[in-house]
Design a protein around this motif. Structure first.
Motif, PDB file in Angstrom:
ATOM      1  N   ALA A  20      42.511  49.031  52.090  1.00 40.30           N
ATOM      2  CA  ALA A  20      43.162  49.936  51.141  1.00 40.30           C
ATOM      3  C   ALA A  20      43.559  49.182  49.870  1.00 40.30           C
ATOM      4  O   ALA A  20      43.332  49.667  48.753  1.00 40.30           O
ATOM      5  CB  ALA A  20      44.378  50.582  51.788  1.00 40.30           C
ATOM      6  N   LEU A  21      44.157  48.006  50.015  1.00 43.73           N
ATOM      7  CA  LEU A  21      44.524  47.224  48.838  1.00 43.73           C
ATOM      8  C   LEU A  21      43.283  46.837  48.028  1.00 43.73           C
ATOM      9  O   LEU A  21      43.265  46.944  46.798  1.00 43.73           O
ATOM     10  CB  LEU A  21      45.305  45.971  49.247  1.00 43.73           C
ATOM     11  CG  LEU A  21      45.589  44.962  48.119  1.00 43.73           C
ATOM     12  CD1 LEU A  21      46.316  45.606  46.956  1.00 43.73           C
ATOM     13  CD2 LEU A  21      46.374  43.772  48.656  1.00 43.73           C
ATOM     14  N   LEU A  22      42.248  46.369  48.697  1.00 40.17           N
ATOM     15  CA  LEU A  22      41.032  45.962  47.990  1.00 40.17           C
ATOM     16  C   LEU A  22      40.424  47.133  47.215  1.00 40.17           C
ATOM     17  O   LEU A  22      39.951  46.959  46.083  1.00 40.17           O
ATOM     18  CB  LEU A  22      40.017  45.402  48.987  1.00 40.17           C
ATOM     19  CG  LEU A  22      40.374  44.040  49.586  1.00 40.17           C
ATOM     20  CD1 LEU A  22      39.519  43.762  50.825  1.00 40.17           C
ATOM     21  CD2 LEU A  22      40.203  42.925  48.555  1.00 40.17           C
ATOM     22  N   MET A  23      40.453  48.327  47.806  1.00 43.38           N
ATOM     23  CA  MET A  23      39.938  49.500  47.101  1.00 43.38           C
ATOM     24  C   MET A  23      40.798  49.854  45.901  1.00 43.38           C
ATOM     25  O   MET A  23      40.282  50.186  44.826  1.00 43.38           O
ATOM     26  CB  MET A  23      39.839  50.687  48.060  1.00 43.38           C
ATOM     27  CG  MET A  23      38.619  50.651  48.944  1.00 43.38           C
ATOM     28  SD  MET A  23      38.454  52.135  49.990  1.00 43.38           S
ATOM     29  CE  MET A  23      38.519  53.454  48.793  1.00 43.38           C
ATOM     30  N   GLY A  62      40.295  47.950  38.173  1.00 51.27           N
ATOM     31  CA  GLY A  62      39.707  46.882  37.390  1.00 51.27           C
ATOM     32  C   GLY A  62      40.058  45.476  37.828  1.00 51.27           C
ATOM     33  O   GLY A  62      39.822  44.509  37.082  1.00 51.27           O
ATOM     34  N   PHE A  63      40.621  45.329  39.021  1.00 47.19           N
ATOM     35  CA  PHE A  63      40.957  44.009  39.553  1.00 47.19           C
ATOM     36  C   PHE A  63      40.054  43.692  40.743  1.00 47.19           C
ATOM     37  O   PHE A  63      39.272  44.521  41.187  1.00 47.19           O
ATOM     38  CB  PHE A  63      42.427  43.956  39.991  1.00 47.19           C
ATOM     39  CG  PHE A  63      43.400  44.238  38.877  1.00 47.19           C
ATOM     40  CD1 PHE A  63      43.730  43.246  37.965  1.00 47.19           C
ATOM     41  CD2 PHE A  63      43.977  45.490  38.734  1.00 47.19           C
ATOM     42  CE1 PHE A  63      44.630  43.500  36.935  1.00 47.19           C
ATOM     43  CE2 PHE A  63      44.868  45.761  37.708  1.00 47.19           C
ATOM     44  CZ  PHE A  63      45.195  44.754  36.801  1.00 47.19           C
ATOM     45  N   GLU A 116      48.991  39.493  37.944  1.00 45.75           N
ATOM     46  CA  GLU A 116      48.451  40.486  37.020  1.00 45.75           C
ATOM     47  C   GLU A 116      48.856  41.900  37.417  1.00 45.75           C
ATOM     48  O   GLU A 116      48.808  42.817  36.590  1.00 45.75           O
ATOM     49  CB  GLU A 116      46.924  40.372  36.950  1.00 45.75           C
ATOM     50  CG  GLU A 116      46.444  39.100  36.262  1.00 45.75           C
ATOM     51  CD  GLU A 116      44.947  39.089  36.035  1.00 45.75           C
ATOM     52  OE1 GLU A 116      44.270  40.087  36.399  1.00 45.75           O
ATOM     53  OE2 GLU A 116      44.441  38.093  35.481  1.00 45.75           O
ATOM     54  N   VAL A 117      49.233  42.074  38.666  1.00 45.61           N
ATOM     55  CA  VAL A 117      49.701  43.377  39.160  1.00 45.61           C
ATOM     56  C   VAL A 117      51.191  43.347  39.454  1.00 45.61           C
ATOM     57  O   VAL A 117      51.912  44.307  39.189  1.00 45.61           O
ATOM     58  CB  VAL A 117      48.907  43.777  40.427  1.00 45.61           C
ATOM     59  CG1 VAL A 117      49.447  45.077  41.025  1.00 45.61           C
ATOM     60  CG2 VAL A 117      47.424  43.913  40.115  1.00 45.61           C
ATOM     61  N   LEU A 132      49.868  49.974  41.627  1.00 49.54           N
ATOM     62  CA  LEU A 132      48.596  50.416  41.076  1.00 49.54           C
ATOM     63  C   LEU A 132      48.410  51.920  41.138  1.00 49.54           C
ATOM     64  O   LEU A 132      47.852  52.522  40.213  1.00 49.54           O
ATOM     65  CB  LEU A 132      47.449  49.745  41.833  1.00 49.54           C
ATOM     66  CG  LEU A 132      47.258  48.247  41.604  1.00 49.54           C
ATOM     67  CD1 LEU A 132      46.316  47.675  42.659  1.00 49.54           C
ATOM     68  CD2 LEU A 132      46.705  47.975  40.210  1.00 49.54           C
ATOM     69  N   THR A 133      48.843  52.535  42.228  1.00 50.94           N
ATOM     70  CA  THR A 133      48.491  53.939  42.482  1.00 50.94           C
ATOM     71  C   THR A 133      49.663  54.909  42.465  1.00 50.94           C
ATOM     72  O   THR A 133      49.442  56.124  42.410  1.00 50.94           O
ATOM     73  CB  THR A 133      47.795  54.071  43.850  1.00 50.94           C
ATOM     74  OG1 THR A 133      48.761  53.863  44.894  1.00 50.94           O
ATOM     75  CG2 THR A 133      46.662  53.059  43.999  1.00 50.94           C
ATOM     76  N   GLY A 134      50.883  54.401  42.566  1.00 53.11           N
ATOM     77  CA  GLY A 134      52.037  55.284  42.687  1.00 53.11           C
ATOM     78  C   GLY A 134      52.214  55.862  44.077  1.00 53.11           C
ATOM     79  O   GLY A 134      53.097  56.701  44.300  1.00 53.11           O
TER      80      GLY A 134
END
Length: 376
Positions: A73-76, A82-83, A91-92, A163-165
């Protein structure tokens, strides 16, 4: 390998033997090959009182067998924004305490944040985030690795939230589990609670308590003991039988599902079925990033970005075969005995779940006997 193969018949025999001689209460095993589920067994009882029969659809907590699914899930989420696996975590997550750590380092247990000095409750996500941000790492990338048994959950959850909220559990369901039809949740909805089996704790012999891991686990102040106590809370099996824990959505150890769902996930991870996971995500899950003496588990381990592999000797042979004979097989066990993996060379995946736990760091004989039977 086919549905009537001798290997599968031997797996059936070992599965039955587990109930006769190894104390199994309820269990499932699922074996997939080249996109098809060849074997799906479910037998026994959801509780010792034999109120509910265990079937292949029975849900059960699988502890750390959750970690690869959370990693996916994190990798997706990273890729979507864009990471990638080599992106610096800062960076995140700007206040992440170790500047040079990449997401690959984080997911392969190399970032040195397995234990927290600042008290934090596993039930309070923001408390754990603050404790991580304040933590001096026990080691830095390139200085070895050690299993992040519990902090792994927040380490992967916080970037997904940024990243996604969404929580990682919700993102997992929306982007992977629901599209693939997987009966596996990281945060179980109330509608599924009646399907969950009761867990029963395992017992260890005096000899096991004298081993390297348990010696360190029971030594006050050791890194191993601190790791398995950070963050605090939700440590007993009794607590994991509480619906509050099922709904908690803990990505390090709180996943609940079926063996069939785990087996199907690994079919996707090894590229045997279509899934939302890209080639780069699957490669990150598969690629061996670190191996050697684990500073927490006190034995050799090997990790990819989210999965475990069998360590290799200098000549390329395996030190052990929890994941079958092939060096490229990857997966993850869970506390008490649950176990799942994929073998990309054979196109095969295996998953085992149960409710009578064993007190082992690595998979116990009930699951390893099944693996041995599968590979002859």
């Amino acid at each position: 390998m086919g549905e009537g193969s001798s290997e599968l018949e031997t797996v059936r025999e070992v599965f039955e033997e587990n109930f006769r001689t190894r104390g199994e209460i309820g269990a499932s095993v699922s074996i997939w090959w080249k996109g098809e589920e060849l074997l799906s067994l479910g037998k026994g009882w959801c509780e010792k009182e034999q109120k509910r029969e265990w079937t292949a659809e029975t849900l059960v907590p699988v502890y750390s067998a959750t970690k690869p699914l959370a990693a996916a899930a994190l990798l997706m989420a990273l890729e979507e924004h864009g990471f990638g696996v080599e992106s610096p975590v800062r960076e995140v997550w700007a206040k992440f305490p170790v500047e040079e750590v990449t997401f690959g380092d984080l997911l392969s247990h190399q970032c040195g944040l397995s234990a927290l000095d600042q008290a934090a409750s596993i039930w309070e996500h923001d408390e754990v985030v603050a404790a991580i941000e304040a933590q001096e790492p026990a080691w830095r990338p390139g200085q070895g690795h050690g299993y992040h048994a519990r902090t792994f959950g927040t380490l992967v959850d916080e970037p997904v939230r940024r990243l996604t909220g969404k929580t990682l559990g919700q993102y997992w369901w929306d982007e992977i589990a629901a599209p693939m039809g997987l009966s596996f949740w990281i945060g179980l909805p109330e509608s599924e609670w009646p399907k969950v089996a009761q867990l029963y704790p395992g017992k260890a012999s005096a000899g096991e308590f004298a081993s390297g891991f348990y010696h360190e686990f029971n030594r006050e102040g050791s890194l191993t003991r601190r790791t398995f106590g950070s963050p605090r809370g939700l440590r007993s099996v009794q607590e994991m039988n509480d619906p509050k824990a099922w709904a908690g959505g803990f990505p390090a150890s709180g996943g609940i599902g079926t063996a069939s769902a785990l087996g199907k996930f690994y079919q996707a991870a090894i590229g045997q079925i279509e899934s939302p996971m890209s080639d780069s995500v699957r490669q990150a899950l598969a690629l061996r990033r670190v191996q050697g003496d684990d500073q927490v588990l006190i034995q050799p381990t090997a990790f990819s970005a989210g999965c475990q592999l069998d360590p290799l000797e200098a000549d390329g042979s395996k030190e052990r075969a929890l994941y079958g004979p092939d060096a490229v097989s990857f997966g993850h066990p869970g506390a008490g005995g649950s176990h799942a993996f994929g073998d990309p060379e054979l196109g095969l995946s295996f998953a085992y779940t149960m409710n009578q736990m064993e007190l082992n760091v690595m998979p116990g004989r009930r699951s390893t006997a099944l693996v041995d039977a599968l590979f002859g």
